[in-house]
Design a protein around this motif. Sequence first.
Motif, short mmCIF file in Angstrom:
data_model
loop_
_atom_site.label_atom_id
_atom_site.label_comp_id
_atom_site.label_asym_id
_atom_site.label_seq_id
_atom_site.Cartn_x
_atom_site.Cartn_y
_atom_site.Cartn_z
N ASP A 148 0.93 -1.14 -0.04
CA ASP A 148 0.02 0.08 0.14
C ASP A 148 0.90 1.11 0.00
O ASP A 148 0.73 2.38 -0.73
CB ASP A 148 -0.90 -0.21 1.21
CG ASP A 148 -1.94 -1.02 1.14
OD1 ASP A 148 -2.43 -1.63 0.25
OD2 ASP A 148 -2.45 -1.30 2.35
N LYS A 149 2.04 1.37 0.82
CA LYS A 149 2.93 2.36 0.94
C LYS A 149 3.40 2.77 -0.27
O LYS A 149 3.72 3.80 -0.82
CB LYS A 149 3.75 2.21 1.94
CG LYS A 149 4.61 3.36 2.45
CD LYS A 149 3.72 4.65 2.91
CE LYS A 149 4.64 5.92 3.15
NZ LYS A 149 3.55 6.91 3.38
N LEU A 150 4.05 1.52 -0.98
CA LEU A 150 4.82 1.77 -2.40
C LEU A 150 3.61 2.49 -3.25
O LEU A 150 4.03 3.24 -4.13
CB LEU A 150 5.18 0.49 -2.88
CG LEU A 150 5.82 0.56 -4.31
CD1 LEU A 150 7.30 1.05 -3.97
CD2 LEU A 150 6.09 -1.05 -4.67
N LEU A 151 2.64 1.88 -3.34
CA LEU A 151 1.65 2.35 -4.28
C LEU A 151 1.07 3.70 -4.04
O LEU A 151 0.90 4.54 -4.80
CB LEU A 151 0.23 1.60 -4.36
CG LEU A 151 -0.70 1.69 -5.42
CD1 LEU A 151 0.02 1.36 -6.81
CD2 LEU A 151 -2.08 0.52 -5.10
N HIS B 267 6.53 -1.15 -13.67
CA HIS B 267 7.47 -2.29 -13.91
C HIS B 267 7.77 -2.70 -12.40
O HIS B 267 7.72 -3.71 -12.10
CB HIS B 267 8.60 -2.15 -14.58
CG HIS B 267 9.56 -3.38 -14.57
ND1 HIS B 267 9.26 -4.49 -15.02
CD2 HIS B 267 10.91 -3.31 -13.89
CE1 HIS B 267 10.48 -5.31 -14.71
NE2 HIS B 267 11.26 -4.39 -14.20
N GLU B 268 8.01 -1.35 -11.74
CA GLU B 268 8.33 -1.70 -10.29
C GLU B 268 7.30 -2.41 -9.49
O GLU B 268 7.43 -3.20 -8.61
CB GLU B 268 8.70 -0.38 -9.66
CG GLU B 268 9.43 -0.53 -8.22
CD GLU B 268 10.36 0.79 -7.87
OE1 GLU B 268 11.36 0.87 -8.39
OE2 GLU B 268 9.61 1.79 -7.46
N GLU B 269 6.06 -1.66 -9.63
CA GLU B 269 4.87 -2.46 -8.91
C GLU B 269 4.48 -4.06 -9.26
O GLU B 269 4.16 -4.53 -8.62
CB GLU B 269 3.63 -1.36 -9.42
CG GLU B 269 3.60 -0.23 -8.91
CD GLU B 269 2.67 0.69 -9.69
OE1 GLU B 269 1.60 0.39 -10.13
OE2 GLU B 269 2.74 1.80 -8.89
N GLU B 270 4.94 -4.21 -10.62
CA GLU B 270 4.72 -5.47 -11.17
C GLU B 270 5.52 -6.49 -10.28
O GLU B 270 5.26 -7.46 -10.07
CB GLU B 270 4.69 -5.62 -12.51
CG GLU B 270 4.48 -7.18 -13.22
CD GLU B 270 4.76 -7.08 -14.60
OE1 GLU B 270 4.76 -8.17 -15.30
OE2 GLU B 270 4.89 -6.06 -15.33
#
Length: 310
Positions: A156-159, A287-290
């Motif tokens: 969640d924090k990354l998003l 790409h990082e999220e994937e």
Amino acid sequence: MPTSSQSLSFHQSVIDEFRANGGKVGGPFAGGDLLLLTTTGARSGASRTTPLGYVRHGDSLLVVASDLGGPRHPGWYHNLLAHPVVRVELGAARFEALAVPAEGARRDELFAHVVRVAPGYADHQARTRRVLPVVVLERAEPEGWEGPARVRTLADKLLEVHTWLRGQLHHVRTEVEAHFAARAAHRGPGEAPAPGLGLQIRQRCLAFCQALEFHHTSEDGHLFPGIARHHPHLSDVFDRLAEEHRTVARLQDGLAALLAGVHIADPDRFRAELAEMSAELNAHLDHEEEALLPLLADVPWPPEKPRPTP
């Protein structure tokens, strides 16, 4: 005349009183509109908090770099030019803001508004030859920004961080279009008057670039090594992401250089270059999220504090 140490001591006493009393203070600031502005040192990188008077203008707050009419801009003004995201304390509330000095006709309009509300600033301007900067403090989040409803995990924090970064980049493009629209609307002889968005675009770009750099530094220095200890088979993934970060750093430099020349740029060519850079930056975030979101979905945020040893 008070010494430097006396001024610092007085400022600290005001800060302490402000925080202890929900923004209310006595002495020379009694009854006035006061906020605390925390900036990041342009050279030192250290946090600096300054009590400042402010004036409301719509949803924004205005502060004037008057230094009581002194001959030089105060240190906090130089700091926010280097680090546009600042922290504002207003009463008991604290929030991050984007600090944007107004330019040209807009600066004059806002300063006139300030003087109508707080006439003392006219005296400050009369004491110095420099034009007193008027700084607009706006919420740091881009318009329409929404992060996850609740941040419970590191995913969640990354998003949330990525959504903020995408919003800032979109805002930069919106302000660039406003700049070109103002140029295109110019009629008559002579060059088009500056639309007053140069510093605004610069500050928004700096905010984006510095946030992205901090995000990647945190990932490379802490997040990736921590995950790799539990998932050694993913070391190649993290190596590729770290290599992407170096590519993104070059893109950041190119973006900053591109925006610095917006006032003389050919609009069509500029839009094409900005769109290409934006697409590459967004592709990196995708790409990082994937790669990372599935790994972080079960990691609690904020991190759990270690339990004391019995």
